[in-house]
Design a protein around this motif. Structure first.
Motif, PDB file in Angstrom:
ATOM      1  N   GLU A 287     -18.333 -36.391 -60.040  1.00  0.00           N
ATOM      2  CA  GLU A 287     -19.609 -36.065 -59.766  1.00  0.00           C
ATOM      3  C   GLU A 287     -20.681 -37.279 -59.329  1.00  0.00           C
ATOM      4  OE1 GLU A 287     -20.989 -34.820 -63.814  1.00  0.00           O
ATOM      5  OE2 GLU A 287     -19.912 -32.898 -63.467  1.00  0.00           O
ATOM      6  N   ILE A 288     -20.297 -38.472 -59.983  1.00  0.00           N
ATOM      7  CA  ILE A 288     -20.945 -39.565 -59.393  1.00  0.00           C
ATOM      8  C   ILE A 288     -20.831 -40.021 -57.932  1.00  0.00           C
ATOM      9  CG2 ILE A 288     -21.197 -42.144 -59.647  1.00  0.00           C
ATOM     10  CD1 ILE A 288     -20.987 -41.658 -62.374  1.00  0.00           C
ATOM     11  N   SER A 289     -19.471 -39.968 -57.587  1.00  0.00           N
ATOM     12  CA  SER A 289     -19.002 -40.160 -56.272  1.00  0.00           C
ATOM     13  C   SER A 289     -19.572 -39.081 -55.176  1.00  0.00           C
ATOM     14  CB  SER A 289     -17.302 -39.860 -56.182  1.00  0.00           C
ATOM     15  OG  SER A 289     -16.889 -40.802 -56.874  1.00  0.00           O
ATOM     16  N   ALA A 290     -19.598 -37.725 -55.793  1.00  0.00           N
ATOM     17  CA  ALA A 290     -20.127 -36.833 -54.876  1.00  0.00           C
ATOM     18  C   ALA A 290     -21.772 -37.073 -54.894  1.00  0.00           C
ATOM     19  CB  ALA A 290     -19.871 -35.348 -55.520  1.00  0.00           C
ATOM     20  N   GLY A 291     -22.423 -37.384 -55.928  1.00  0.00           N
ATOM     21  CA  GLY A 291     -23.791 -37.551 -55.813  1.00  0.00           C
ATOM     22  C   GLY A 291     -23.987 -38.766 -54.749  1.00  0.00           C
ATOM     23  N   LEU A 292     -23.375 -39.847 -55.011  1.00  0.00           N
ATOM     24  CA  LEU A 292     -23.655 -41.144 -54.140  1.00  0.00           C
ATOM     25  C   LEU A 292     -23.469 -40.560 -52.461  1.00  0.00           C
ATOM     26  CD1 LEU A 292     -23.877 -43.920 -53.452  1.00  0.00           C
ATOM     27  CD2 LEU A 292     -21.523 -44.324 -53.888  1.00  0.00           C
ATOM     28  N   ILE A 293     -22.307 -39.622 -52.315  1.00  0.00           N
ATOM     29  CA  ILE A 293     -22.113 -39.421 -51.029  1.00  0.00           C
ATOM     30  C   ILE A 293     -23.011 -38.463 -50.280  1.00  0.00           C
ATOM     31  CG2 ILE A 293     -20.646 -37.946 -49.374  1.00  0.00           C
ATOM     32  CD1 ILE A 293     -18.270 -38.865 -50.898  1.00  0.00           C
ATOM     33  N   SER A 294     -23.611 -37.586 -51.205  1.00  0.00           N
ATOM     34  CA  SER A 294     -24.785 -36.434 -50.874  1.00  0.00           C
ATOM     35  C   SER A 294     -26.006 -37.412 -50.434  1.00  0.00           C
ATOM     36  CB  SER A 294     -25.107 -35.545 -51.837  1.00  0.00           C
ATOM     37  OG  SER A 294     -25.975 -34.805 -51.624  1.00  0.00           O
ATOM     38  N   LYS A 295     -26.281 -38.367 -51.163  1.00  0.00           N
ATOM     39  CA  LYS A 295     -27.580 -39.298 -50.913  1.00  0.00           C
ATOM     40  C   LYS A 295     -27.426 -40.139 -49.863  1.00  0.00           C
ATOM     41  CE  LYS A 295     -29.091 -40.195 -55.635  1.00  0.00           C
ATOM     42  NZ  LYS A 295     -30.547 -39.511 -55.473  1.00  0.00           N
ATOM     43  N   THR A 296     -26.225 -40.392 -49.480  1.00  0.00           N
ATOM     44  CA  THR A 296     -25.818 -41.046 -48.140  1.00  0.00           C
ATOM     45  C   THR A 296     -25.973 -40.190 -46.889  1.00  0.00           C
ATOM     46  OG1 THR A 296     -24.387 -42.597 -49.219  1.00  0.00           O
ATOM     47  CG2 THR A 296     -24.145 -42.438 -46.826  1.00  0.00           C
ATOM     48  N   VAL A 297     -25.515 -38.881 -47.114  1.00  0.00           N
ATOM     49  CA  VAL A 297     -25.784 -37.879 -46.094  1.00  0.00           C
ATOM     50  C   VAL A 297     -27.222 -37.708 -45.616  1.00  0.00           C
ATOM     51  CG1 VAL A 297     -25.169 -35.840 -45.398  1.00  0.00           C
ATOM     52  CG2 VAL A 297     -23.307 -37.056 -46.351  1.00  0.00           C
ATOM     53  N   ASP A 298     -27.894 -37.527 -46.856  1.00  0.00           N
ATOM     54  CA  ASP A 298     -29.235 -37.247 -46.751  1.00  0.00           C
ATOM     55  C   ASP A 298     -30.009 -38.293 -46.216  1.00  0.00           C
ATOM     56  OD1 ASP A 298     -31.757 -35.458 -47.269  1.00  0.00           O
ATOM     57  OD2 ASP A 298     -32.075 -37.014 -48.803  1.00  0.00           O
ATOM     58  N   LEU A 299     -29.825 -39.542 -46.332  1.00  0.00           N
ATOM     59  CA  LEU A 299     -30.409 -40.833 -45.708  1.00  0.00           C
ATOM     60  C   LEU A 299     -29.981 -40.746 -44.162  1.00  0.00           C
ATOM     61  CD1 LEU A 299     -32.063 -43.248 -45.875  1.00  0.00           C
ATOM     62  CD2 LEU A 299     -30.480 -44.615 -47.007  1.00  0.00           C
ATOM     63  N   LEU A 300     -28.799 -40.542 -44.149  1.00  0.00           N
ATOM     64  CA  LEU A 300     -28.342 -40.621 -42.661  1.00  0.00           C
ATOM     65  C   LEU A 300     -29.331 -39.309 -41.877  1.00  0.00           C
ATOM     66  CD1 LEU A 300     -24.349 -40.967 -42.688  1.00  0.00           C
ATOM     67  CD2 LEU A 300     -26.148 -42.518 -41.489  1.00  0.00           C
ATOM     68  N   GLY A 301     -29.188 -38.188 -42.274  1.00  0.00           N
ATOM     69  CA  GLY A 301     -30.136 -37.235 -41.670  1.00  0.00           C
ATOM     70  C   GLY A 301     -31.617 -37.740 -41.522  1.00  0.00           C
ATOM     71  N   PHE A 302     -32.108 -38.529 -42.415  1.00  0.00           N
ATOM     72  CA  PHE A 302     -33.458 -38.993 -42.380  1.00  0.00           C
ATOM     73  C   PHE A 302     -33.405 -39.995 -41.114  1.00  0.00           C
ATOM     74  CE2 PHE A 302     -36.636 -42.244 -43.459  1.00  0.00           C
ATOM     75  CZ  PHE A 302     -37.968 -41.442 -43.427  1.00  0.00           C
ATOM     76  N   LEU A 303     -32.508 -40.898 -41.040  1.00  0.00           N
ATOM     77  CA  LEU A 303     -32.369 -41.671 -39.833  1.00  0.00           C
ATOM     78  C   LEU A 303     -32.424 -40.818 -38.572  1.00  0.00           C
ATOM     79  CD1 LEU A 303     -29.923 -44.752 -41.566  1.00  0.00           C
ATOM     80  CD2 LEU A 303     -32.354 -44.792 -40.642  1.00  0.00           C
ATOM     81  N   ALA A 304     -31.411 -39.760 -38.558  1.00  0.00           N
ATOM     82  CA  ALA A 304     -31.362 -39.066 -37.407  1.00  0.00           C
ATOM     83  C   ALA A 304     -32.657 -38.501 -36.732  1.00  0.00           C
ATOM     84  CB  ALA A 304     -30.539 -38.066 -37.588  1.00  0.00           C
ATOM     85  N   ASP A 305     -33.499 -38.200 -38.048  1.00  0.00           N
ATOM     86  CA  ASP A 305     -34.626 -37.477 -37.412  1.00  0.00           C
ATOM     87  C   ASP A 305     -35.627 -38.790 -37.117  1.00  0.00           C
ATOM     88  OD1 ASP A 305     -34.131 -34.900 -38.540  1.00  0.00           O
ATOM     89  OD2 ASP A 305     -34.940 -35.321 -40.450  1.00  0.00           O
ATOM     90  N   ARG A 306     -35.525 -39.675 -37.738  1.00  0.00           N
ATOM     91  CA  ARG A 306     -36.341 -40.970 -37.204  1.00  0.00           C
ATOM     92  C   ARG A 306     -36.067 -41.535 -35.779  1.00  0.00           C
ATOM     93  NH1 ARG A 306     -40.710 -40.234 -38.437  1.00  0.00           N
ATOM     94  NH2 ARG A 306     -39.929 -38.136 -39.050  1.00  0.00           N
ATOM     95  N   LEU A 307     -34.854 -41.154 -35.389  1.00  0.00           N
ATOM     96  CA  LEU A 307     -34.178 -41.633 -34.082  1.00  0.00           C
ATOM     97  C   LEU A 307     -34.862 -40.510 -33.199  1.00  0.00           C
ATOM     98  CD1 LEU A 307     -32.117 -43.103 -32.550  1.00  0.00           C
ATOM     99  CD2 LEU A 307     -30.329 -41.330 -32.890  1.00  0.00           C
TER     100      LEU A 307
END
Length: 744
Positions: free
Chosen positions: A561-581
């Motif tokens: 669960e912790i690993s999945a949560g960490l990955i989910s947050k990473t994916v979400d932050l990458l999506g935010f960077l894509a929006d800023r790009l």
């Protein structure tokens, strides 16, 4: 057609409110006039410290007469319905007309409104505007109910035409509109009458008032630069200060004074900031030495003595301010000499950065760890990057930055140099905050780049870890700016940097968890399903790249669960960077959907590579071949998806060329077989233009295939093989982008 001149004359309006107030006056009056039936040809609004002025040209002499017919209820409708209709029209029942309708007799209201004189409408609109004016701060003056930012003294309101000018009669707060105004408070000669806008502007200037703020700014800049040039000096440009000073005066008079010799050795930034913030002075620099040697002040009066007394008073105040700055500077230098920058930063142990993210000192330690990790990827020495990160924010504890927060970073560079740091460390202390805005330069020295990226990524991952993300128009922690900063630093330095490890690692630290990657391995399939291709790519990175630590007694389920949560947050932050790009590249004409199509491939955290892919895909889409190929991809995808849904299984096995029964089918097989190694080699060599150009060659065989071949053949084997062939076509094209994200 008459013209309108309106002036609201008051005591001094704060400079920061004038531009907005002028715009509000124009908007409110014009909107209400148009709503009342008075159009206009042109509108202009002005502000000085003591007046808001609006000029409208081309108004009609009166509003148009109108006639409105409104259908009401039937004559036998309930009485309450009829009464409601009467209230909405403002008519009596005997004024209604009865007309035949399909369902019987109904009431009709005929509402005729005669035209109204422009003066009558203007009086109502201006009165309502003054009553409702949206000052940021206002108060009631005297015994009346009128609220204004400062006491309102006069209202000038005229309608002028070739026949002459007439005063618009109305009264607000006991102040009657007139044709009178006043000039400069000290150099004017009392009140005077005006007959129109041109007359008004001319008489104001004769009374030492320049109405237009831009004209005042131009005069200030011209006179200041000419005075400096005569002495072989130059005025330090500051557009914000120029605009502010232009709104502090009605008749600008430029005066130049000397800075005391005791203060000339202060850092130029200290002199500039102190003079700007406390005195609204412009700095005058010696271009040969870079030192600030003089100042320019702008008076609101042409003094009989040429400004000698004004300059003397200003110098006394300035000397006191600069004495404080010199005291702060010397105290800070003594502290640096005694305990170094790390000693200066010691008080930051007790300064909270965020209640969920710890103190400033804890944040500095996180930045240091991340800068050390980033350094090899950007060509910096890890020890130097860590050294710079440890002291980059030490100046936050200095007396100078406490007094002038805008000097953070700048003072860090001076203090770091004074403490003996070199090899790019002092420069990193200053430039790691950059870019602060769209026109700000990015750091280019490797050490500064490492610290800048670490600083911004720690901000982003920290607030992502505690779920304090930007929402709508709210971004209290400036995370959008931090993301744009990361993007600009990477792209403008052309850094071949994979961001995922530098996002996941600080996220893990900010989440305060540890990951034992060997225990994550059994759950990779579950993790991979989180966000499609991104989840799989991240799971792979976690297993292969992330530091190996223990879970500290967590169960296997908790670990997953912790690993999945960490990955989910990473994916979400990458999506935010894509929006800023998308925002960063929008001004360059790059399509947002093309960025999304390339990002959706998963694992696209190398921004330089991602942008190269995006540009290649967009270049293809701008050609006829690209448009047709996109249509073919969509057609193939739709067919394969629909048949897979109907059959209950995917058609993702390799197609068999031996089953190709049609020449067009064999041609597509041959084209795919020839292009696959070329595309793979081009992508491996990061030559996206070549890969996309190769894909463009598919247009002819694909078009022929869809023209000549029936995919859903009666022979099940042929049908299955053709579906697999289309799936192979889709797979080859998907090496370049997720084409389904492309919009028409």
């Amino acid at each position: 057609m008459p013209d309108l001149l309106l002036e609201l004359f008051s005591e001094e309006i704060p400079a920061r409110m004038q531009a907005r107030a002028a715009a509000d006056l124009r908007r409110m009056v014009t909107d209400r006039l148009v709503a009342a039936g008075l159009t206009y040809a042109d509108a202009a609004a002005f502000a000085t410290p003591r007046r808001l002025t609006l000029s409208l040209t081309g108004l009609p002499a009166e509003t148009r007469a109108t006639r409105e017919e409104r259908k009401g209820p039937r004559t036998d409708a309930p009485e309450k319905a009829i009464e409601g209709f009467l209230r909405s029209t403002g008519l009596a029942r005997e004024a209604l007309e009865i007309r035949d309708d399909k369902k019987g007799q109904v009431y009709f209201a005929v509402i005729e409104r005669p035209g109204r004189p422009a003066a009558e409408v203007v009086a109502e609109v201006v009165t309502a505007t003054i009553d409702d004016f949206p000052w940021p701060k206002s108060m009631r003056w005297g015994t009346g109910s009128l609220r204004w930012v400062r006491p309102l003294r006069r209202i000038l309101c005229l309608l002028s035409s070739e026949a002459g000018a007439e005063i618009v009669p109305f009264e607000v707060g006991g102040i009657a509109a007139s044709n009178l105004t006043e000039g400069h408070r000290f150099m004017g000669s009392g009140s005077f009458e005006v007959a129109g806008f041109e007359d008004y502007v001319g008489k104001l200037e004769a009374a030492h008032v320049i109405l237009n703020a831009e004209a005042r700014a131009e005069r200030i800049w011209h006179d200041a630069t000419q005075a400096a040039f005569a002495l072989g000096l130059e005025v330090v440009e500051d557009k914000g200060l120029l605009a502010e000073v232009a709104r502090l005066v009605e008749w600008p008079v430029v005066l130049m004074g000397e800075i005391g010799g005791d203060f000339l050795d202060l850092p130029p930034e200290v002199l500039r900031t102190s003079m700007k913030e406390h005195q609204k002075f412009f700095s005058v620099r010696n271009p040969a030495t870079g030192r600030i040697e003089r100042f320019v002040t702008v008076a609101n009066i042409a003094a009989p003595d040429g400004g000698v007394a004004i300059l003397a008073g200003n110098r006394r105040v300035l000397n006191a301010r600069l004495s404080d700055a010199k005291f702060f500077w010397e105290n800070d230098l003594r502290k640096v000499e005694a305990v170094g920058l790390e000693g200066m930063a010691q008080p930051l142990e007790n300064v909270v950065f965020h209640e969920k993210l710890g103190t400033q000192a804890e944040r500095i330690r996180r930045i240091e760890a991340l800068a050390r990790e980033i350094a090899p990827a950007v060509g910096a020495k890890p020890d130097l990057a860590a050294e710079a990160a440890r002291i980059a924010k030490a100046d936050l504890a200095s007396e100078m930055v406490f007094e002038f927060p805008e000097l953070q970073g700048v003072m860090g560079r001076y203090y770091a140099a004074a403490a003996g740091h070199d090899d790019g460390v002092p420069e990193a202390c200053e430039t790691h905050y950059r870019p602060l805005g769209p026109t700000d330069d990015v750091p280019t020295d490797p050490v500064a780049v490492a610290v800048a990226l670490a600083d911004k990524l720690d901000m982003l991952t920290g607030f992502w870890a505690i779920d304090e993300k930007p929402t709508g128009s709210k971004d209290p922690f400036a995370l959008r700016r931090a993301a744009l900063g990361v993007i600009r630093v990477v792209l403008e330095n052309e850094l071949r940097l994979e961001l995922i490890p530098f996002i996941t690692a600080p996220l893990g630290r900010n989440l305060n968890i540890s990951l034992l990657l060997d225990r994550v391995r059994p759950y990779r399939s579950a993790i991979a399903n989180l966000e499609g291709g991104h989840g799989e790519a991240l799971a792979e990175r976690l297993v292969e790249d992330f530091e190996r630590e223990t879970f500290g007694g967590l169960s296997a389920v908790e670990a997953k669960e912790i690993s999945a949560g960490l990955i989910s947050k990473t994916v979400d932050l990458l999506g935010f960077l894509a929006d800023r790009l998308k925002v960063a590249l929008r001004d360059q004409g790059v399509r947002h959907d093309v960025i999304q199509a390339c990002f959706d491939l998963g694992g696209q955290d190398d921004l330089v590579l991602l942008v190269a892919r995006v540009r290649a895909v967009q270049a293809l889409l701008e050609t006829e071949d690209g448009a047709n190929l996109l249509a073919a991809y969509r057609r193939a995808s739709n067919i394969v998806a629909a048949e897979a849904k109907r059959d209950g299984e995917p058609h993702d096995a390799a197609p068999d060329p031996a089953l190709a029964a049609d020449p067009a089918e064999r041609a597509l097989f041959d084209a795919l077989a020839a292009l696959e190694p070329r595309v793979a080699a081009a992508l491996e060599g990061e030559d996206f233009a070549a890969a996309i150009a190769a894909m463009a060659e598919l247009r002819a065989p694909v078009d022929t295939f869809f023209d000549d071949v029936t995919v859903n053949a009666e022979d099940p084997a042929l049908r299955e093989n053709r579906l697999r062939l289309l799936n192979a076509l889709r797979g080859l094209m998907r090496h370049a982008a997720a084409w389904e994200a492309i919009q028409d």
